[in-house]
Every structure is written in C-alpha cells, then in structure tokens.
Design a protein around this motif. Structure first.
Motif, PDB file in Angstrom:
ATOM      1  N   LEU A  73       0.802  -1.282   0.059  1.00  0.00           N
ATOM      2  CA  LEU A  73       0.003   0.112   0.004  1.00  0.00           C
ATOM      3  C   LEU A  73       0.967   1.373   0.064  1.00  0.00           C
ATOM      4  O   LEU A  73       0.597   2.160  -0.849  1.00  0.00           O
ATOM      5  CB  LEU A  73      -1.091   0.083   1.168  1.00  0.00           C
ATOM      6  N   LYS A  74       1.962   1.308   0.739  1.00  0.00           N
ATOM      7  CA  LYS A  74       2.729   2.417   0.914  1.00  0.00           C
ATOM      8  C   LYS A  74       3.584   2.660  -0.338  1.00  0.00           C
ATOM      9  O   LYS A  74       3.604   3.791  -0.889  1.00  0.00           O
ATOM     10  CB  LYS A  74       3.675   2.328   2.193  1.00  0.00           C
ATOM     11  N   ILE A  75       4.187   1.620  -1.051  1.00  0.00           N
ATOM     12  CA  ILE A  75       4.795   1.750  -2.153  1.00  0.00           C
ATOM     13  C   ILE A  75       3.895   1.952  -3.440  1.00  0.00           C
ATOM     14  O   ILE A  75       4.130   3.111  -3.896  1.00  0.00           O
ATOM     15  CB  ILE A  75       5.814   0.537  -2.467  1.00  0.00           C
ATOM     16  N   ALA A  79       4.470   5.401  -5.462  1.00  0.00           N
ATOM     17  CA  ALA A  79       4.464   5.395  -6.908  1.00  0.00           C
ATOM     18  C   ALA A  79       3.325   6.212  -7.578  1.00  0.00           C
ATOM     19  O   ALA A  79       3.906   7.040  -8.631  1.00  0.00           O
ATOM     20  CB  ALA A  79       4.094   4.093  -7.331  1.00  0.00           C
ATOM     21  N   GLU A  80       2.122   6.462  -7.080  1.00  0.00           N
ATOM     22  CA  GLU A  80       1.363   7.269  -7.526  1.00  0.00           C
ATOM     23  C   GLU A  80       1.616   8.741  -7.565  1.00  0.00           C
ATOM     24  O   GLU A  80       1.400   9.391  -8.362  1.00  0.00           O
ATOM     25  CB  GLU A  80       0.037   7.081  -7.181  1.00  0.00           C
ATOM     26  N   MET A  81       2.332   8.979  -6.372  1.00  0.00           N
ATOM     27  CA  MET A  81       2.563  10.394  -6.113  1.00  0.00           C
ATOM     28  C   MET A  81       3.714  10.844  -6.645  1.00  0.00           C
ATOM     29  O   MET A  81       4.106  12.013  -6.839  1.00  0.00           O
ATOM     30  CB  MET A  81       2.641  10.698  -4.518  1.00  0.00           C
ATOM     31  N   ASN A  82       4.767  10.070  -7.067  1.00  0.00           N
ATOM     32  CA  ASN A  82       6.127  10.136  -7.882  1.00  0.00           C
ATOM     33  C   ASN A  82       6.137   9.269  -9.135  1.00  0.00           C
ATOM     34  O   ASN A  82       6.864   8.554  -9.118  1.00  0.00           O
ATOM     35  CB  ASN A  82       7.016  10.010  -6.810  1.00  0.00           C
ATOM     36  N   MET A 118       9.400   8.105 -10.603  1.00  0.00           N
ATOM     37  CA  MET A 118      10.538   7.211  -9.921  1.00  0.00           C
ATOM     38  C   MET A 118      10.119   5.640 -10.208  1.00  0.00           C
ATOM     39  O   MET A 118       9.108   5.438 -10.227  1.00  0.00           O
ATOM     40  CB  MET A 118      10.381   7.672  -8.543  1.00  0.00           C
ATOM     41  N   SER A 119      11.143   5.184 -10.214  1.00  0.00           N
ATOM     42  CA  SER A 119      11.358   3.492 -10.273  1.00  0.00           C
ATOM     43  C   SER A 119      10.930   2.994  -8.977  1.00  0.00           C
ATOM     44  O   SER A 119      11.138   3.564  -7.917  1.00  0.00           O
ATOM     45  CB  SER A 119      12.422   2.846 -10.786  1.00  0.00           C
ATOM     46  N   PHE A 120      10.613   1.858  -8.832  1.00  0.00           N
ATOM     47  CA  PHE A 120      10.352   1.126  -7.490  1.00  0.00           C
ATOM     48  C   PHE A 120      11.619   1.273  -6.509  1.00  0.00           C
ATOM     49  O   PHE A 120      11.471   1.581  -5.604  1.00  0.00           O
ATOM     50  CB  PHE A 120      10.054  -0.276  -7.814  1.00  0.00           C
ATOM     51  N   ASN A 121      12.880   0.821  -7.431  1.00  0.00           N
ATOM     52  CA  ASN A 121      13.979   1.053  -6.452  1.00  0.00           C
ATOM     53  C   ASN A 121      14.157   2.254  -6.021  1.00  0.00           C
ATOM     54  O   ASN A 121      14.754   2.467  -4.870  1.00  0.00           O
ATOM     55  CB  ASN A 121      15.220   0.453  -7.717  1.00  0.00           C
ATOM     56  N   GLU A 122      14.077   3.337  -6.915  1.00  0.00           N
ATOM     57  CA  GLU A 122      14.491   4.559  -6.361  1.00  0.00           C
ATOM     58  C   GLU A 122      13.440   5.169  -5.208  1.00  0.00           C
ATOM     59  O   GLU A 122      14.012   5.718  -4.245  1.00  0.00           O
ATOM     60  CB  GLU A 122      14.164   5.645  -7.629  1.00  0.00           C
ATOM     61  N   ILE A 123      12.179   4.557  -5.191  1.00  0.00           N
ATOM     62  CA  ILE A 123      11.325   5.089  -4.208  1.00  0.00           C
ATOM     63  C   ILE A 123      11.861   4.085  -2.811  1.00  0.00           C
ATOM     64  O   ILE A 123      11.829   4.748  -1.808  1.00  0.00           O
ATOM     65  CB  ILE A 123      10.004   4.380  -4.516  1.00  0.00           C
ATOM     66  N   VAL A 124      12.092   2.807  -3.072  1.00  0.00           N
ATOM     67  CA  VAL A 124      12.878   2.070  -1.588  1.00  0.00           C
ATOM     68  C   VAL A 124      13.968   2.699  -1.312  1.00  0.00           C
ATOM     69  O   VAL A 124      13.997   2.953  -0.016  1.00  0.00           O
ATOM     70  CB  VAL A 124      12.731   0.478  -2.200  1.00  0.00           C
TER      71      VAL A 124
END
Length: 68
Positions: free
Chosen positions: A33-35, A39-42, A45-51
């Motif tokens: 849910l958080k990721i 992801a929707e807000m950014n 950005m890739s998954f890896n960048e978000i993490v």
C-alpha cells in the motif's frame, strides 16, 4: 485501523509474498500500500528509487553493488 476487503486471489499472492519477504501478511499489505501510494505520487520514480529514498529517510545507509 480498519479492515480492507480484497479478493481471494490477491490475498493468496499477498500470503506468498509475505513468506518470501519475511513479513507478516499485514506488514506485506502495508508495504504494498505504501509503495503503491508513493508510486502514484511520484510517477517518474522507479520502484528501486522509491525504496532507496524511503530507506535513506529512515536512516539506513545503502551501498550500490558493483559488478565484478
């Protein structure tokens, strides 16, 4: 805190992913849910960048693995 209704197939995938990630089913759902929200807000950005950003914000020092 509330209850979220999801279909049986998604719950099965959630259960399997929680085993691999060594998280409880609730912790895995919260992670997804958080990721997903981030992801929707950014969207650029890739998954890896978000993490990586979230780890850094939590004070975790990350290092990139260099190819041999």
């Amino acid at each position: 805190m509330g209850i979220v209704n999801i279909d049986d197939e998604l719950h099965d995938q959630l259960r399997k992913a929680s085993v691999v990630s060594v998280r409880s089913i609730n912790a895995q759902a919260a992670f997804w849910l958080k990721i997903g929200m981030l992801a929707e807000m950014n969207p650029t950005m890739s998954f890896n960048e978000i993490v990586e950003r979230e780890l850094r914000a939590a004070g975790v020092v990350t290092q990139r693995i260099r190819a041999a």
